[in-house]
Write a protein that holds these residues in place. Structure first.
Motif, PDB file in Angstrom:
ATOM      1  N   LYS A  24       0.809  -1.214  -0.036  1.00 58.10           N
ATOM      2  CA  LYS A  24      -0.084  -0.135  -0.008  1.00 58.10           C
ATOM      3  C   LYS A  24       0.970   1.215   0.088  1.00 58.10           C
ATOM      4  N   CYS A  27       2.124   1.430  -3.532  1.00 56.46           N
ATOM      5  CA  CYS A  27       1.257   1.736  -4.672  1.00 56.46           C
ATOM      6  C   CYS A  27       0.138   2.917  -4.390  1.00 56.46           C
ATOM      7  N   SER A  28       0.273   3.417  -3.524  1.00 59.72           N
ATOM      8  CA  SER A  28      -0.809   4.565  -3.199  1.00 59.72           C
ATOM      9  C   SER A  28      -0.074   5.589  -2.840  1.00 59.72           C
ATOM     10  N   ARG A  36       0.202   5.434 -11.239  1.00 63.46           N
ATOM     11  CA  ARG A  36      -0.809   5.274 -10.115  1.00 63.46           C
ATOM     12  C   ARG A  36      -1.772   4.006 -10.511  1.00 63.46           C
ATOM     13  N   ARG A  40      -1.879   0.410  -8.708  1.00 65.72           N
ATOM     14  CA  ARG A  40      -3.268   0.208  -8.184  1.00 65.72           C
ATOM     15  C   ARG A  40      -3.759  -1.195  -8.541  1.00 65.72           C
TER      16      ARG A  40
END
Length: 157
Positions: A24, A27-28, A36, A40
């Motif tokens: 997380k 990836c965020s 992005r 995601r």
């Protein structure tokens, strides 16, 4: 924990919670808006793989994941993390392979138990004999016979 499990021939479930937490972060909320959506998709596929009990149903998401990390826009940190996940995917899914063991998906219960033991030993400034250690471990297990983990009760043994 891993070496102890290997030494004793125990089944080891790698911690899904820590994997997802690290992913997380990768990836965020990243500043690169172009990658992005890719990051995601990778995160969502890993979650899908971890939440799918049927081994056959994970084959397609695993293949998609392999293709996504091969994409030139995939960040190196994400690629390396996912390669490690794919290398040890069976260890992240032991809870499905051995349902009769009722394995938690996280190692938080073991970590919490270790923390309790370290805290008691720290307050005591260590123990002098193995017999004394066994005595105090027995007391700790009687005081804390169960530890709550992600909504599941896991009895210490």
């Amino acid at each position: 924990l891993v070496s102890l499990c290997k030494e004793r021939g125990w089944v080891y479930q790698r911690c899904q919670f820590h994997l997802l937490g690290e992913l997380k972060n990768f990836c965020s909320g990243h500043k690169n808006h172009q990658t992005r959506p890719l990051r995601r998709k990778i995160f969502d596929l890993v979650r899908q793989i971890l939440n799918t009990p049927d081994e056959k149903e994970t084959k397609q998401p695993v293949q998609k994941l392999s293709r996504l990390i091969a994409h030139p826009d995939c960040p190196v940190t994400v690629r390396k993390k996912i390669q490690g996940f794919l290398k040890h995917i069976n260890k992240y899914r032991m809870c499905y392979r051995y349902p009769d063991l009722n394995l938690p998906r996280t190692s938080n219960t073991a970590e919490c138990t270790g923390h309790l033991i370290r805290a008691v030993l720290s307050r005591m400034r260590g123990v002098k004999t193995l017999k004394s250690l066994e005595y105090w471990l027995d007391i700790i297990m009687r005081i804390y016979p169960e530890i709550q983990c992600n909504g599941f009760k896991n009895t210490q043994t």
